[in-house]
Write a protein that holds these residues in place. Structure first.
Motif, short mmCIF file in Angstrom:
data_model
loop_
_atom_site.label_atom_id
_atom_site.label_comp_id
_atom_site.label_asym_id
_atom_site.label_seq_id
_atom_site.Cartn_x
_atom_site.Cartn_y
_atom_site.Cartn_z
N UNK A 60 0.80 -1.13 0.03
CA UNK A 60 -0.07 -0.06 0.05
C UNK A 60 0.85 0.99 -0.12
N UNK A 61 1.89 1.37 0.75
CA UNK A 61 2.69 2.22 0.73
C UNK A 61 3.29 2.51 -0.39
N UNK A 62 3.90 1.39 -1.13
CA UNK A 62 4.43 1.64 -2.31
C UNK A 62 3.47 2.18 -3.44
N UNK A 63 2.42 1.73 -3.42
CA UNK A 63 1.35 2.30 -4.28
C UNK A 63 1.17 3.93 -4.11
N UNK A 64 1.20 4.13 -2.96
CA UNK A 64 0.96 5.71 -2.59
C UNK A 64 2.29 6.35 -2.89
N UNK A 65 3.31 5.91 -2.63
CA UNK A 65 4.61 6.85 -2.95
C UNK A 65 4.97 6.74 -4.74
N UNK A 66 4.45 5.75 -5.25
CA UNK A 66 4.21 5.41 -6.65
C UNK A 66 3.32 6.32 -7.33
N UNK A 67 2.20 6.94 -6.60
CA UNK A 67 1.48 7.77 -7.30
C UNK A 67 0.22 6.84 -8.00
N UNK A 89 -4.93 13.48 -14.01
CA UNK A 89 -3.97 13.53 -15.06
C UNK A 89 -2.46 14.05 -14.77
N UNK A 90 -2.46 15.01 -13.76
CA UNK A 90 -1.32 15.59 -13.29
C UNK A 90 -0.40 14.52 -12.40
N UNK A 91 -1.07 13.61 -11.90
CA UNK A 91 -0.59 12.50 -11.02
C UNK A 91 0.16 11.50 -11.89
N UNK A 95 4.10 10.55 -12.37
CA UNK A 95 4.47 9.37 -12.22
C UNK A 95 5.06 8.83 -13.60
N UNK A 96 4.81 9.19 -14.67
CA UNK A 96 5.52 9.04 -15.97
C UNK A 96 6.98 9.75 -15.85
N UNK A 97 7.07 11.01 -15.29
CA UNK A 97 8.35 11.55 -15.40
C UNK A 97 9.15 11.43 -14.41
#
Length: 234
Positions: A60-67, A89-91, A95-97
């Motif tokens: 869960x923490x990984x999913x949050x810090x990975x946006x 869209x901004x998230x 995440x992409x950048x």
């Protein structure tokens, strides 16, 4: 003579959470508190492990810090950007950048060559094809697979597939590399080679966060954050 101090923890925070919490199905009989008041800080160029058993909250923490998900409470700053201030869209753009992902199962497309798999994320970033292919070739060279660029995943060993996945995660030049159980599908010798590769990436300035349940993997990191019942306990 003054002691020499490793200043990486004093470097600008790439990841910072303040009172971060996540609740699923809040207010219902099925409510699950996955994260509780998590404070953490990871500086630029650190190699850090988030370790814990299944159900501890590390994924869960990984999913949050990975946006990939949003918190129920608290704050997450990714390179100083308050993620809560961004729309979906901004998230996705952040995440992409800024974030590269490496997964246990490699997640490579079987019909594509190693070069095409690595180049794929740059297509979403709008980078022209000639530049995509050049950068993908450079990324494969960085993980020691330049000569395998034309091979499909079925023609590569497990360790080589994971190296392709790492090259793909790096090709957009992210500030954060998140690796979820990156050696879980590999034999011990190949796993050691992949961990040595992460160390070399760190030596080149990359911030690397390993999510694992394995103390042997965590031992390769500069810092270990242990999780239990949704909290960081050490």
């Amino acid at each position: 003579m003054n002691a020499v101090t490793d200043t990486r923890e004093d470097a600008p925070a790439v990841i910072q959470t303040i009172g971060l919490g996540k609740v699923y199905a809040a207010g219902t009989p099925a409510e699950v508190i996955a994260l509780r008041d998590v404070d953490m800080r990871i500086g630029s160029g650190e190699l850090v492990s988030i370790m814990g058993p299944s159900g501890s909250g590390k994924s869960t923490l990984m999913n949050l810090i990975g946006c990939l998900d949003t918190p129920s409470s608290g704050q997450y700053l990714c390179g100083g950007t308050d993620v809560a201030s961004l729309d979906a869209e901004q998230r996705a753009q952040l995440r992409l950048e800024r974030i590269g992902f490496v997964f246990q199962g490699f997640n490579l497309l079987g019909r594509m060559s190693a070069l095409e798999n690595v180049a794929m994320p740059m297509g979403y970033a709008g980078i022209p094809r000639p530049q995509r292919l050049q950068r993908a070739q450079e990324a494969l060279a960085a993980v020691g697979l330049a000569e395998r660029a034309g091979h499909r995943p079925s023609e590569l060993s497990g360790g080589q597939q994971q190296r392709v996945a790492i090259a793909r995660a790096l090709v957009n030049r992210p500030s954060i590399l998140l690796a979820d159980e990156p050696t879980g599908a590999l034999d011990s010798r190949t796993g050691e080679e992949i961990l040595a590769l992460f160390k070399r990436l760190q030596d080149d300035g990359q911030t690397v966060v390993l999510i694992t349940h394995d103390p042997g993997v965590a031992a390769h990191c500069d810092r270990v954050m242990e999780m239990h019942d949704g909290r960081i306990t050490a």
